[in-house]
Design a protein around this motif. Structure first.
Motif, PDB file in Angstrom:
ATOM      1  N   PHE A  33       0.821  -1.208   0.000  1.00  0.00           N
ATOM      2  CA  PHE A  33       0.000   0.000   0.000  1.00  0.00           C
ATOM      3  C   PHE A  33       0.859   1.264   0.000  1.00  0.00           C
ATOM      4  O   PHE A  33       0.350   2.362   0.155  1.00  0.00           O
ATOM      5  CB  PHE A  33      -0.921   0.017   1.222  1.00  0.00           C
ATOM      6  N   GLY A  34       2.167   1.094  -0.133  1.00  0.00           N
ATOM      7  CA  GLY A  34       3.071   2.236  -0.150  1.00  0.00           C
ATOM      8  C   GLY A  34       3.419   2.767   1.222  1.00  0.00           C
ATOM      9  O   GLY A  34       3.906   3.882   1.362  1.00  0.00           O
ATOM     10  N   VAL A  35       3.174   1.977   2.267  1.00  0.00           N
ATOM     11  CA  VAL A  35       3.477   2.394   3.640  1.00  0.00           C
ATOM     12  C   VAL A  35       4.705   1.620   4.103  1.00  0.00           C
ATOM     13  O   VAL A  35       4.745   0.394   4.011  1.00  0.00           O
ATOM     14  CB  VAL A  35       2.288   2.100   4.589  1.00  0.00           C
ATOM     15  N   SER A  36       5.714   2.344   4.575  1.00  0.00           N
ATOM     16  CA  SER A  36       6.917   1.688   5.082  1.00  0.00           C
ATOM     17  C   SER A  36       7.304   2.307   6.411  1.00  0.00           C
ATOM     18  O   SER A  36       6.875   3.402   6.756  1.00  0.00           O
ATOM     19  CB  SER A  36       8.060   1.819   4.076  1.00  0.00           C
ATOM     20  N   SER A  37       8.117   1.579   7.144  1.00  0.00           N
ATOM     21  CA  SER A  37       8.537   2.069   8.448  1.00  0.00           C
ATOM     22  C   SER A  37       9.649   3.100   8.294  1.00  0.00           C
ATOM     23  O   SER A  37      10.334   3.165   7.276  1.00  0.00           O
ATOM     24  CB  SER A  37       9.011   0.915   9.332  1.00  0.00           C
ATOM     25  N   SER A  38       9.809   3.910   9.324  1.00  0.00           N
ATOM     26  CA  SER A  38      10.855   4.928   9.366  1.00  0.00           C
ATOM     27  C   SER A  38      11.662   4.723  10.641  1.00  0.00           C
ATOM     28  O   SER A  38      11.180   4.133  11.602  1.00  0.00           O
ATOM     29  CB  SER A  38      10.244   6.331   9.393  1.00  0.00           C
TER      30      SER A  38
END
Length: 78
Positions: A33-38
């Protein structure tokens, strides 16, 4: 976040085992979904991986649109 979701009775997490998805598993699910951790760095030089709320805004709008307003009969909502 994964620990909270694992406790949700209605969550379809059976495929992830008894304890639910791991942090890595959650990251892999969200990647589509285009969400990644930072990374976040604390003053004492420790680091942690986090998900930033703003990264969820676009996918949420695309996949969870606002519900349609209720149909009005006879000119009133009552």
């Amino acid at each position: 976040m994964a620990a909270v979701e694992a406790r949700m009775e209605e969550a379809p997490w059976a495929e992830f085992g008894v304890s639910g998805p791991t942090a890595r598993g959650l990251q892999l699910l969200l990647k589509g979904f285009g969400v990644s951790s930072s990374n976040i760095r604390f003053p004492d030089s420790r680091q942690a991986k986090i998900f930033v709320r703003n990264d969820f805004l676009d996918p949420w709008r695309r996949y969870c649109p606002e519900p349609a307003p209720p149909q009005v009969e006879g000119g009133s909502l009552a």
